[in-house]
Design an enzyme around this catalytic site. Structure first.
Site, PDB file in Angstrom:
ATOM      1  N   THR A  27       9.844  45.932 -13.180  1.00 44.16           N
ATOM      2  CA  THR A  27       9.995  44.853 -12.365  1.00 44.16           C
ATOM      3  C   THR A  27      10.694  43.735 -12.968  1.00 44.16           C
ATOM      4  O   THR A  27      10.652  43.632 -14.323  1.00 44.16           O
ATOM      5  CB  THR A  27       8.676  44.537 -11.626  1.00 44.16           C
ATOM      6  OG1 THR A  27       7.715  43.993 -12.851  1.00 44.16           O
ATOM      7  CG2 THR A  27       7.967  45.633 -10.985  1.00 44.16           C
ATOM      8  N   ILE A  84       3.870  44.580 -20.832  1.00 48.38           N
ATOM      9  CA  ILE A  84       4.307  43.171 -20.446  1.00 48.38           C
ATOM     10  C   ILE A  84       5.795  42.883 -20.855  1.00 48.38           C
ATOM     11  O   ILE A  84       6.120  43.334 -22.073  1.00 48.38           O
ATOM     12  CB  ILE A  84       3.198  42.430 -21.236  1.00 48.38           C
ATOM     13  CG1 ILE A  84       1.740  42.397 -20.835  1.00 48.38           C
ATOM     14  CG2 ILE A  84       3.855  40.756 -21.084  1.00 48.38           C
ATOM     15  CD1 ILE A  84       1.570  42.151 -19.306  1.00 48.38           C
ATOM     16  N   LYS A  85       6.577  42.517 -19.880  1.00 45.25           N
ATOM     17  CA  LYS A  85       7.710  42.015 -20.246  1.00 45.25           C
ATOM     18  C   LYS A  85       7.736  40.606 -20.546  1.00 45.25           C
ATOM     19  O   LYS A  85       7.415  39.868 -19.744  1.00 45.25           O
ATOM     20  CB  LYS A  85       8.519  42.187 -18.735  1.00 45.25           C
ATOM     21  CG  LYS A  85      10.109  42.741 -19.153  1.00 45.25           C
ATOM     22  CD  LYS A  85      10.451  43.070 -17.640  1.00 45.25           C
ATOM     23  CE  LYS A  85      11.889  43.747 -17.528  1.00 45.25           C
ATOM     24  NZ  LYS A  85      12.400  43.706 -16.160  1.00 45.25           N
ATOM     25  N   ILE A  86       8.674  40.511 -21.807  1.00 49.77           N
ATOM     26  CA  ILE A  86       8.709  39.080 -22.322  1.00 49.77           C
ATOM     27  C   ILE A  86      10.136  38.917 -22.820  1.00 49.77           C
ATOM     28  O   ILE A  86      11.021  39.589 -23.460  1.00 49.77           O
ATOM     29  CB  ILE A  86       7.763  39.108 -23.621  1.00 49.77           C
ATOM     30  CG1 ILE A  86       6.325  39.344 -23.111  1.00 49.77           C
ATOM     31  CG2 ILE A  86       7.940  37.742 -24.276  1.00 49.77           C
ATOM     32  CD1 ILE A  86       5.300  38.811 -24.293  1.00 49.77           C
TER      33      ILE A  86
END
Ligand code: E4P
Length: 218
Positions: A27, A84-86
């Site tokens: 997402t 976790i998208k960073i």
């Protein structure tokens, strides 16, 4: 190559999961902003639909390493399959470094990658995934898939474990090229996934088979 869905839409997710081809999901804040209701509930539902053994990337909004880490730890509590998208950057690297070690380790997907050096840094910081944005590079006249190819080669040559997620996929040809380039994963919008099932000769073939079969029944 694993096929991930790039979506936050529950209907699209339910449909794509029912086809049995989805190995994970990504997402981003834009995709989430298109949906209604509480963000946390949406992520919980998405993670359940995709299945607990399949990773779901959820992006942090914070801009400092401390804020990103805090946010990441809260998001990771929503479901066991949250990754976790960073976004790449100095603060992002520090956050990835902190999150990717120790007993409370959380897998990170470093996003908005547009160069092999950014991927190298993310992989060294401990990222489980790196996401080069193919379509957005093509949009400005660069070679998005060339970047994926070189990234796969560099990470492989130096035995770095981060998996390459070919992202910002715009059409089925991108998926074909990402697979040839050796990307471990491509994250695909629902429309493109649907287009991948289609070929005019398949439609014509089915039409002819049915017509021949029906003629025999007359
Ligand atoms: C990937 O993780 C991103 O969510 C996505 O692929 C971005 O694609 P876009 O360039 O079509 O917004």
């Amino acid at each position: 190559m694993q096929l991930y869905l790039d979506s936050a839409n529950l209907q699209e997710i339910t449909t794509a999961v029912s086809w049995g081809v989805i190995g994970g999901l990504t997402t981003n804040p834009t995709l989430v902003a298109r949906e209604t209701g509480s963000f946390e509930d949406l992520i919980r539902q998405i993670c359940r639909l995709v299945g607990e053994e399949r990773p779901v990337s959820v992006e942090v909004i914070g801009t400092t390493a401390e804020a990103m880490e805090k946010e990441a730890r809260l998001l990771a509590e929503l479901a066991p399959n949250v990754v976790i998208k960073i976004p790449i950057g100095i603060e992002g690297l520090k956050a990835v470094h902190r999150l990717s070690q120790g007993p409370k380790k959380i897998d990170c997907n470093v996003t908005l990658i547009f160069s092999t050096n950014q991927a190298l840094l993310a992989a060294r910081a401990g990222a489980a995934y790196v996401s080069p944005f193919v379509g957005r590079l093509d949009d400005i006249g660069w070679d998005g898939m060339g970047l994926v190819r070189e990234m796969v080669e560099i990470l492989g040559k130096h035995r770095l474990e981060a998996q390459v997620i070919a992202a910002s996929i715009r059409h089925p040809r991108h998926v074909h090229e990402a697979a040839l380039a050796g990307a471990q994963i491509a994250t695909i919008p629902f429309k493109v996934l649907e287009q991948m099932t289609q070929h005019p000769l398949t439609d014509l073939g089915i039409e002819r088979f049915l017509a021949d079969w029906n003629r025999k029944q007359e």
